[in-house]
Write an enzyme that holds these catalytic residues in place. Structure first.
Site, short mmCIF file in Angstrom:
data_model
loop_
_atom_site.label_atom_id
_atom_site.label_comp_id
_atom_site.label_asym_id
_atom_site.label_seq_id
_atom_site.Cartn_x
_atom_site.Cartn_y
_atom_site.Cartn_z
N ARG A 259 0.85 -1.20 0.00
CA ARG A 259 0.00 0.00 0.00
C ARG A 259 0.88 1.24 0.00
NH1 ARG A 259 -2.66 0.56 4.72
NH2 ARG A 259 -3.90 2.20 3.82
N LYS B 104 4.07 -6.99 11.71
CA LYS B 104 3.13 -7.27 10.62
C LYS B 104 3.32 -8.68 10.08
CE LYS B 104 1.59 -5.09 6.36
NZ LYS B 104 1.21 -3.79 5.84
N ARG C 46 -0.71 4.87 12.60
CA ARG C 46 0.44 4.54 13.48
C ARG C 46 0.01 4.80 14.91
NH1 ARG C 46 2.29 2.41 10.47
NH2 ARG C 46 3.55 2.80 8.70
C1 BTN Z 1 0.47 -3.79 2.33
O1 BTN Z 1 1.25 -2.86 2.08
O2 BTN Z 1 0.18 -4.06 3.50
C2 BTN Z 1 -0.15 -4.59 1.23
C3 BTN Z 1 0.75 -5.71 0.80
C4 BTN Z 1 0.14 -6.57 -0.29
C5 BTN Z 1 1.12 -7.57 -0.84
C6 BTN Z 1 0.47 -8.53 -1.77
S1 BTN Z 1 1.53 -9.87 -2.20
C7 BTN Z 1 0.43 -10.39 -3.42
C8 BTN Z 1 -0.09 -9.15 -4.10
N1 BTN Z 1 0.80 -8.74 -5.16
C9 BTN Z 1 1.40 -7.58 -4.91
O3 BTN Z 1 2.23 -7.02 -5.64
N2 BTN Z 1 0.99 -7.11 -3.73
C10 BTN Z 1 0.01 -7.97 -3.12
#
Ligand code: BTN
Length: 319
Positions: free
Chosen positions: A115, A180, A314
């Site tokens: 994100r 996380k 946060r």
């Molecule tokens: C976050 O930042 O918390 C979201 C992370 C999401 C990661 C997943 S892995 C599978 C899918 N493909 C990506 O490129 N991102 C999501």
């Protein structure tokens, strides 16, 4: 999948001679392939004279035939050894008009997306990189609370794998304590007011014990928490099951009926927090979520509600 990796995945020592015999190649060719596994897939292979070769860690490879696709009525599972991002691949497949719903999985991502423009570190064979593409009719209505609902599905999958103390951080992070374990990235194409397609990207840290690439936040994995090497295909199946369950409830009743369940798992309700967007920051006390999945914050004695995927939360004392 390289046949050599199939032989090494048990994490035990194998002599160069035995590996060569099994693959019908010379010891020199084995050596070359081992180097390729290290350079191309980022795997660490220990070489011990007299014992042979072993992976630094046992590895669970994805097996599409072991992934249960019943629950989501998937048209197809696209499984790759390596992709830039499973979300990016799903969006490409949507633009090629592949039948929906479908699932994209990869053993590794070279440009995993998080994100707010972050990178999602995605080493080979370690974690789950999962993107489910579905169609939403009446898009905007169906989108309400969708990412929070997926958070519940991921949380249940993680709990089922043996983690008892995981919870949710608005909008859709899955944490154990302050670390996380999983994140969710929804990407949308089409008209949110009409028919649109959504890619539900889920990253779960599964069997990762360390990372060669720096991860800018405290993290944990299922293996770190449970001490058990997880079968990643089985985990993907269980995630299919839970996502199917929660999407069904959400489609039928909307987010409101799932609100209490989400609140029960909310780790930061009542905590002092800072909410930041690209432009600024608001500090307040979290009052949890409202019936539309927005975050209620008490700011200077008045309640404000915040919505939207590009916000980040946060703890106020988290420097
Ligand atoms: C976050 O930042 O918390 C979201 C992370 C999401 C990661 C997943 S892995 C599978 C899918 N493909 C990506 O490129 N991102 C999501």
């Amino acid at each position: 999948m390289p046949a050599l990796l199939e032989l090494l995945k048990d994490g035990a020592f194998h002599s160069g001679e035995k590996l060569g015999e099994a693959l019908g190649i010379s010891r020199a060719a084995v050596w070359k392939q081992l180097q390729q596994l290290e350079s191309q897939l980022g795997l660490t292979i220990h070489k011990v004279p007299g014992k042979g070769y072993c992976l630094s860690q046992r590895i669970s490879l994805l097996d599409p035939s072991a992934i249960d696709e019943r629950f989501l009525g998937l048209q197809r599972i696209y499984l790759s050894e390596t992709l830039d991002s499973t979300n990016a691949e799903a969006l490409r497949l949507i633009s090629q008009r592949k039948p929906l719903p479908f699932l994209v999985l990869s053993e590794q991502q070279t440009s995993g997306r998080g994100r707010r423009g972050r990178t999602w570190v995605s080493p080979f064979g370690a974690n789950l990189y999962y993107s489910l593409a579905i169609q939403l009719v009446q898009g905007a209505q169906q989108l309400e609370g969708l990412s929070l609902v997926i958070g519940l599905a991921v949380l249940r999958t993680i709990e089922e794998a043996g983690v008892t103390n995981a919870g949710l951080k608005w909008p859709n992070d899955i944490l154990v304590g302050h670390k996380k374990m999983a994140g969710i990235l929804l990407e949308l194409v089409g008209d949110p007011a009409d028919i649109c397609h959504v890619v539900i990207g889920v990253g779960i840290n599964v069997n990762m014990l360390s990372s060669k690439d720096e991860i800018d936040r405290p993290w944990t994995s299922l293996l770190c928490e449970t001490g058990i090497l997880q079968d990643r295909s089985q985990l993907a199946s269980r995630l299919n099951h839970h996502i199917s369950h929660y999407l069904g409830l959400h489609r039928l009743n909307g987010f409101t009926t799932l609100m209490d369940e989400w609140r029960a798992a909310d780790l930061w309700m009542g905590r002092e927090v800072r909410l930041s967007s690209g432009v600024g920051e608001v500090a307040g006390t979290s009052l949890g979520i409202d019936e539309r999945g927005g975050l209620r914050l008490l700011v200077g004695g008045a309640e404000q509600v915040f919505c939207g995927g590009e916000l980040s939360l946060r703890l106020r004392d988290d420097s």
